[in-house]
Design a protein around this motif. Structure first.
Motif, mmCIF file in Angstrom:
data_model
loop_
_atom_site.group_PDB
_atom_site.id
_atom_site.type_symbol
_atom_site.label_atom_id
_atom_site.label_comp_id
_atom_site.label_asym_id
_atom_site.label_seq_id
_atom_site.Cartn_x
_atom_site.Cartn_y
_atom_site.Cartn_z
ATOM 1 N N LEU A 88 0.828 -1.206 0.000
ATOM 2 C CA LEU A 88 0.000 0.000 0.000
ATOM 3 C C LEU A 88 0.860 1.251 0.000
ATOM 4 N N ALA A 89 1.919 1.223 0.811
ATOM 5 C CA ALA A 89 2.783 2.398 0.901
ATOM 6 C C ALA A 89 3.464 2.680 -0.430
ATOM 7 N N SER A 90 3.965 1.620 -1.080
ATOM 8 C CA SER A 90 4.671 1.823 -2.344
ATOM 9 C C SER A 90 3.729 2.203 -3.473
ATOM 10 N N SER A 91 2.462 1.810 -3.359
ATOM 11 C CA SER A 91 1.505 2.124 -4.417
ATOM 12 C C SER A 91 0.756 3.423 -4.159
ATOM 13 N N GLY A 92 1.100 4.118 -3.076
ATOM 14 C CA GLY A 92 0.423 5.371 -2.769
ATOM 15 C C GLY A 92 -0.916 5.189 -2.099
ATOM 16 N N GLY A 93 -1.169 4.025 -1.496
ATOM 17 C CA GLY A 93 -2.431 3.777 -0.814
ATOM 18 C C GLY A 93 -2.561 4.606 0.444
ATOM 19 N N PRO A 94 -3.792 4.782 0.942
ATOM 20 C CA PRO A 94 -4.035 5.618 2.128
ATOM 21 C C PRO A 94 -3.641 4.912 3.422
ATOM 22 N N VAL A 95 -2.360 4.724 3.618
ATOM 23 C CA VAL A 95 -1.867 3.983 4.779
ATOM 24 C C VAL A 95 -2.233 4.691 6.078
ATOM 25 N N VAL A 96 -2.088 6.018 6.106
ATOM 26 C CA VAL A 96 -2.391 6.772 7.326
ATOM 27 C C VAL A 96 -3.874 6.645 7.679
ATOM 28 N N THR A 97 -4.720 6.705 6.678
ATOM 29 C CA THR A 97 -6.161 6.562 6.921
ATOM 30 C C THR A 97 -6.468 5.221 7.564
ATOM 31 N N TYR A 98 -5.894 4.158 7.022
ATOM 32 C CA TYR A 98 -6.120 2.835 7.602
ATOM 33 C C TYR A 98 -5.536 2.750 9.011
ATOM 34 N N GLY A 99 -4.401 3.404 9.219
ATOM 35 C CA GLY A 99 -3.813 3.419 10.551
ATOM 36 C C GLY A 99 -4.701 4.128 11.556
ATOM 37 N N LEU A 100 -5.299 5.248 11.152
ATOM 38 C CA LEU A 100 -6.212 5.974 12.040
ATOM 39 C C LEU A 100 -7.474 5.163 12.317
ATOM 40 N N MET A 101 -7.931 4.420 11.327
ATOM 41 C CA MET A 101 -9.088 3.550 11.542
ATOM 42 C C MET A 101 -8.757 2.470 12.569
ATOM 43 N N ALA A 102 -7.549 1.927 12.480
ATOM 44 C CA ALA A 102 -7.128 0.921 13.463
ATOM 45 C C ALA A 102 -7.003 1.539 14.852
ATOM 46 N N LEU A 103 -6.443 2.755 14.928
ATOM 47 C CA LEU A 103 -6.331 3.441 16.216
ATOM 48 C C LEU A 103 -7.703 3.723 16.817
ATOM 49 N N ALA A 104 -8.672 3.996 15.957
ATOM 50 C CA ALA A 104 -10.031 4.217 16.454
ATOM 51 C C ALA A 104 -10.551 2.969 17.152
ATOM 52 N N GLY A 105 -10.283 1.812 16.559
ATOM 53 C CA GLY A 105 -10.695 0.563 17.200
ATOM 54 C C GLY A 105 -10.000 0.345 18.526
ATOM 55 N N VAL A 106 -8.705 0.654 18.576
ATOM 56 C CA VAL A 106 -7.959 0.519 19.836
ATOM 57 C C VAL A 106 -8.507 1.485 20.882
ATOM 58 N N GLY A 107 -8.780 2.728 20.456
ATOM 59 C CA GLY A 107 -9.328 3.714 21.386
ATOM 60 C C GLY A 107 -10.683 3.302 21.937
ATOM 61 N N PHE A 108 -11.485 2.648 21.107
ATOM 62 C CA PHE A 108 -12.784 2.164 21.572
ATOM 63 C C PHE A 108 -12.606 1.073 22.622
ATOM 64 N N LEU A 109 -11.675 0.154 22.380
ATOM 65 C CA LEU A 109 -11.430 -0.921 23.346
ATOM 66 C C LEU A 109 -10.904 -0.362 24.668
ATOM 67 N N ILE A 110 -10.045 0.654 24.589
ATOM 68 C CA ILE A 110 -9.544 1.281 25.820
ATOM 69 C C ILE A 110 -10.692 1.913 26.593
ATOM 70 N N GLY A 111 -11.634 2.511 25.857
ATOM 71 C CA GLY A 111 -12.779 3.123 26.516
ATOM 72 C C GLY A 111 -13.666 2.124 27.230
ATOM 73 N N LEU A 112 -13.594 0.856 26.830
ATOM 74 C CA LEU A 112 -14.386 -0.179 27.497
ATOM 75 C C LEU A 112 -13.773 -0.606 28.824
ATOM 76 N N VAL A 113 -12.483 -0.349 28.990
ATOM 77 C CA VAL A 113 -11.814 -0.703 30.246
ATOM 78 C C VAL A 113 -12.299 0.241 31.344
ATOM 79 N N PRO A 114 -12.716 -0.281 32.492
ATOM 80 C CA PRO A 114 -13.179 0.599 33.577
ATOM 81 C C PRO A 114 -12.127 1.648 33.939
ATOM 82 N N GLY A 115 -12.520 2.900 33.890
ATOM 83 C CA GLY A 115 -11.618 3.996 34.215
ATOM 84 C C GLY A 115 -10.719 4.429 33.079
ATOM 85 N N GLY A 116 -10.779 3.730 31.944
ATOM 86 C CA GLY A 116 -9.894 4.058 30.831
ATOM 87 C C GLY A 116 -10.152 5.443 30.270
#
Length: 281
Positions: free
Chosen positions: A70-98
């Motif tokens: 993706l990086a070599s072909s000019g794909g939206p790597v950062v966009t996909y990375g932010l989407m993954a971070l969104a999932g991680v942030g959601f899981l952190i929010g599920l942790v009590p007190g997170g």
């Protein structure tokens, strides 16, 4: 009793006290049971196994290979990375007190500065699943286009600056509350996309309608709509900097303005926090 003379060829080359009649299929050295590694034909000694492994091409995990493609072909790597971070942030929010520990709070920004960064990504509980779905969809719809238009580094800067704009608005209008900033970053993208379309001479009223509609929804649901306006304004300002300094001779000015804007936002957030906590009069 007849003594059989010792033959060194019948003892393991690594363990001279162990008799063996098994030879390495590659080099012919005698090896004991402990030193044998099964091969396609016969067994191999440890040295031959190491040589084989060293000469074999290293195969990267499929995920790494795909991301490199993706990086070599000019794909939206950062966009996909932010989407993954969104999932991680959601899981952190599920942790009590997170969320309480990592969410942004304008009054605590000075004493707990990590909230300025972590607050951009963390969600608030299970009911944030709707916001997560909205943000991921908007990243996919708008983020990939903006990333291709501006480039990865500028897109990252734009995303962070928009979120900082939301944090600044939160510090001014709703201080003392822990608020989810993740939605504000999306409005930063909306504001930027409006400026990008206008810089091309294209119609962009639909973006204004989208911003207004989401602000109305925020009012109905009691969401901190002030953050959305702040993020959209800073996102638009960031995109204005990028679109007006595209020439190679203007790159230093572009970097200076972008960094200056980010530093100014952080300083104002910290000063506002100091005022709220009484650190300064």
């Amino acid at each position: 009793m007849t003594n059989v003379p010792r033959n060194a060829d019948n003892f393991c080359y690594r363990h001279p006290d162990r008799q063996s009649f098994i030879l390495c299929q590659r080099c012919g050295r005698t090896i004991c049971t402990q030193c044998q590694t099964p091969a396609a034909v016969g067994v191999h000694c440890p040295e031959c196994v190491r040589e084989q492994r060293g000469s074999m091409p290293r195969v990267k995990p499929r995920v790494v290979t795909r991301m490199n493609g993706l990086a070599s072909s000019g794909g939206p790597v950062v966009t996909y990375g932010l989407m993954a971070l969104a999932g991680v942030g959601f899981l952190i929010g599920l942790v009590p007190g997170g969320f309480n520990l990592l969410g942004f709070n304008g009054a605590l920004a000075l004493s707990q500065p990590w909230r300025i960064v972590t607050g951009i990504f963390v969600y608030s509980g299970i009911f944030a699943i709707i916001q997560l779905a909205f943000n991921v969809y908007m990243l996919w719809a708008f983020g990939s286009m903006i990333e291709r238009e501006l480039g990865r580094a500028r897109f990252i800067a734009l995303y962070v600056l928009g979120a900082l704009g939301g944090e600044l608005a939160s510090s001014i209008f709703i201080p003392g509350y822990i608020v989810p900033i993740v939605g504000s970053a999306m409005f930063g993208l909306f504001g930027a996309f409006y400026v990008i379309l206008r810089s091309r001479g294209q119609q962009a009223n639909q973006i204004l309608v989208l911003i207004a509609l989401n602000i109305v929804i925020g009012l109905v649901l009691g969401s901190p709509w002030q953050m959305y306006i702040g993020a959209a304004a800073i996102g638009a300002l960031s995109a204005l900097i990028f679109t007006r300094t595209q020439h190679r001779s203007q790159l230093n000015a572009q970097r200076g303005l972008t960094i200056g804007l980010g530093v100014a936002l952080i300083v104002i957030i910290l000063l506002r926090s100091a005022t709220l906590t009484g650190a300064i009069g």
